[in-house]
Design a protein around this motif. Structure first.
Motif, mmCIF file in Angstrom:
data_model
loop_
_atom_site.group_PDB
_atom_site.id
_atom_site.type_symbol
_atom_site.label_atom_id
_atom_site.label_comp_id
_atom_site.label_asym_id
_atom_site.label_seq_id
_atom_site.Cartn_x
_atom_site.Cartn_y
_atom_site.Cartn_z
ATOM 1 N N GLY A 49 7.480 -9.600 -11.879
ATOM 2 C CA GLY A 49 6.420 -8.593 -11.388
ATOM 3 C C GLY A 49 5.341 -8.186 -12.502
ATOM 4 N N SER A 50 5.984 -7.613 -13.650
ATOM 5 C CA SER A 50 5.429 -7.058 -14.599
ATOM 6 C C SER A 50 4.450 -8.147 -15.589
ATOM 7 C CB SER A 50 6.482 -6.429 -15.551
ATOM 8 O OG SER A 50 7.144 -7.466 -16.202
ATOM 9 N N ILE A 97 9.615 -7.297 -7.225
ATOM 10 C CA ILE A 97 8.372 -7.824 -7.840
ATOM 11 C C ILE A 97 7.238 -6.530 -7.864
ATOM 12 C CG2 ILE A 97 6.544 -9.634 -7.561
ATOM 13 C CD1 ILE A 97 8.609 -11.528 -6.786
ATOM 14 N N LEU A 98 7.228 -6.048 -6.705
ATOM 15 C CA LEU A 98 5.976 -4.960 -6.641
ATOM 16 C C LEU A 98 6.381 -3.781 -7.551
ATOM 17 C CD1 LEU A 98 5.748 -4.887 -2.654
ATOM 18 C CD2 LEU A 98 4.259 -6.025 -4.317
ATOM 19 N N ALA A 99 7.650 -3.397 -7.363
ATOM 20 C CA ALA A 99 8.014 -2.346 -8.598
ATOM 21 C C ALA A 99 7.706 -2.600 -10.025
ATOM 22 C CB ALA A 99 9.467 -2.033 -8.260
ATOM 23 N N GLY A 100 8.168 -4.050 -10.292
ATOM 24 C CA GLY A 100 7.582 -4.416 -11.728
ATOM 25 C C GLY A 100 6.202 -4.504 -12.070
ATOM 26 N N PHE A 101 5.511 -4.798 -11.080
ATOM 27 C CA PHE A 101 4.011 -4.778 -11.087
ATOM 28 C C PHE A 101 3.181 -3.600 -11.137
ATOM 29 C CE2 PHE A 101 -0.253 -4.931 -9.253
ATOM 30 C CZ PHE A 101 -0.893 -5.814 -10.186
ATOM 31 N N ASN A 143 0.683 -1.235 0.110
ATOM 32 C CA ASN A 143 -0.043 0.070 -0.196
ATOM 33 C C ASN A 143 0.844 1.130 0.056
ATOM 34 O OD1 ASN A 143 -2.492 -1.551 -0.153
ATOM 35 N ND2 ASN A 143 -2.580 -1.578 2.343
ATOM 36 N N VAL A 144 1.902 1.322 0.696
ATOM 37 C CA VAL A 144 2.973 2.241 0.754
ATOM 38 C C VAL A 144 3.546 2.657 -0.523
ATOM 39 C CG1 VAL A 144 5.247 3.300 1.501
ATOM 40 C CG2 VAL A 144 3.718 2.186 3.173
ATOM 41 N N LEU A 145 3.917 1.693 -1.464
ATOM 42 C CA LEU A 145 4.368 1.844 -2.870
ATOM 43 C C LEU A 145 3.226 1.977 -3.819
ATOM 44 C CD1 LEU A 145 6.763 -1.219 -3.275
ATOM 45 C CD2 LEU A 145 7.315 0.971 -2.765
ATOM 46 N N ASN A 146 1.985 1.647 -3.649
ATOM 47 C CA ASN A 146 0.832 2.069 -4.547
ATOM 48 C C ASN A 146 0.504 3.218 -4.254
ATOM 49 O OD1 ASN A 146 -0.930 0.994 -6.371
ATOM 50 N ND2 ASN A 146 -2.612 0.646 -4.670
ATOM 51 N N ASP A 147 0.441 3.872 -2.753
ATOM 52 C CA ASP A 147 0.105 5.254 -2.729
ATOM 53 C C ASP A 147 1.136 6.129 -3.348
ATOM 54 O OD1 ASP A 147 -2.150 4.373 -1.057
ATOM 55 O OD2 ASP A 147 -0.869 4.488 0.594
ATOM 56 N N PHE A 148 2.499 5.924 -3.643
ATOM 57 C CA PHE A 148 3.322 6.601 -4.230
ATOM 58 C C PHE A 148 3.056 6.574 -5.556
ATOM 59 C CE2 PHE A 148 6.389 6.377 -0.550
ATOM 60 C CZ PHE A 148 6.118 7.703 -0.046
#
Length: 314
Positions: free
Chosen positions: A221-222, A111-115, A75-80
């Motif tokens: 992730g992508s 993985i999260l960054a690639g997604f 959620n922190v990464l997604n909010d950014f």
């Protein structure tokens, strides 16, 4: 004295001292001497490593065992990321830089960054750049900030001595091989600043390894349609094909075998250097003895000539 000359002198003295200690350790001789400064540095370093290990293990356990913590990180990464394409990528990259700089280099971040970041090449650029900058900053801190302290604490440790001498003998090879070993990130960043390598010898192997590993996990992730399985289980090993696991096992085995051969060759080289030094010392002694003998002969000859030239009393 310039910084470059000072660094060169430091590494020359360090290399000579470690070679002597390495030879003594391999021969079974004791290398440790009572040194209050070293003892204090070892205690401080041990305390730092214990505290750091507790924090690192706690973070890893939370990440892989506590589902709510994984969702919190996502959620922190997604909010950014919701703040905009480039702004989100900047903030996600900054978090990645912080992760690597503090030693919390986990593949779940990739993985999260690639997604979250699209397209794939932009995500790879963001993650690779952030991680590489963090590793290089760590290298600079190791070289110019904590080098003297760590050397004081570790210069009796046979593993540190072995790694130092191996890196000194084959810097580029060792730095490339380090990229494929599953060891804590701090040993690929801060620790490398202690070794006798140039900036370039650190930069190109590190950049290569960073792009390869980031490329693999970012690509994973992508290509995910959903993060539900990853966030639910926290297990990323399911995304690694069996053939790749086998290949990595073979690579790591070959790297270990290479390190063993390299350390044996280093010991042989040190023994040869010591033998040459002993031989040189013997030859120097023989030259000194010859010079003394020649001087004595010359003195005797001069005395004899003087005696012969004196008039004989009737």
């Amino acid at each position: 004295m310039s910084d470059q000359t000072r660094d060169q002198l430091f590494y020359e003295n360090q290399s000579k001292e470690l070679r002597e200690k390495y030879q003594k350790a391999k021969e079974g001789s004791s290398t440790s001497e009572h040194n209050p400064k070293r003892d204090k540095a070892q205690k401080v370093l041990m305390l730092i490593m214990v505290l750091y290990s507790i924090i690192l293990v706690t973070f890893v356990l939370l990440l892989y065992w506590v589902r709510d913590f994984r969702y919190f990180c996502f959620n922190v990464l997604n909010d950014f990321n919701d703040q905009g394409h480039y702004i989100g990528a900047f903030y996600i990259g900054a978090i990645g830089l912080w992760f690597v700089l503090t030693g919390f280099n986990v593949v779940l971040y990739d993985i999260l960054a690639g997604f979250l970041i699209h397209p794939f090449w932009f995500a790879l650029f963001t993650v690779s750049l952030a991680k590489f900058l963090a590793k290089y900053i760590g290298f600079l801190i190791g070289r110019y900030g904590i080098r003297g302290f760590i050397y004081t604490a570790m210069n009796e440790n046979i593993y540190f001595i072995t790694c130092y001498l191996a890196t000194e003998r084959k810097p580029t090879k060792v730095m490339y091989l380090l990229q494929f070993l599953a060891i804590p990130t701090i040993f690929k960043t801060y620790a490398c600043g202690l070794f006798r390598i140039t900036h370039w010898e650190f930069i190109h192997p590190t950049f290569f390894g960073t792009v390869i590993w980031a490329g693999f996990w970012v690509y994973m992730g992508s290509n995910l349609d959903s993060l539900a399985d990853v966030l639910q289980s926290g297990d990323t090993s399911n995304y690694v094909p069996i053939w790749l696991k086998g290949l990595l096992f073979i690579i790591v085995t070959l790297i270990i075998y290479y390190f063993i051969r390299l350390t044996n060759s280093i010991y042989t080289e040190i023994q040869n250097d010591a033998s040459l030094a002993d031989l040189s010392h013997i030859l120097e002694k023989e030259d000194e003895e010859q010079e003394k003998l020649l001087i004595c002969n010359e003195v005797n000859d001069e005395t004899q000539i003087q005696d012969e030239s004196e008039p004989i009393d009737a």
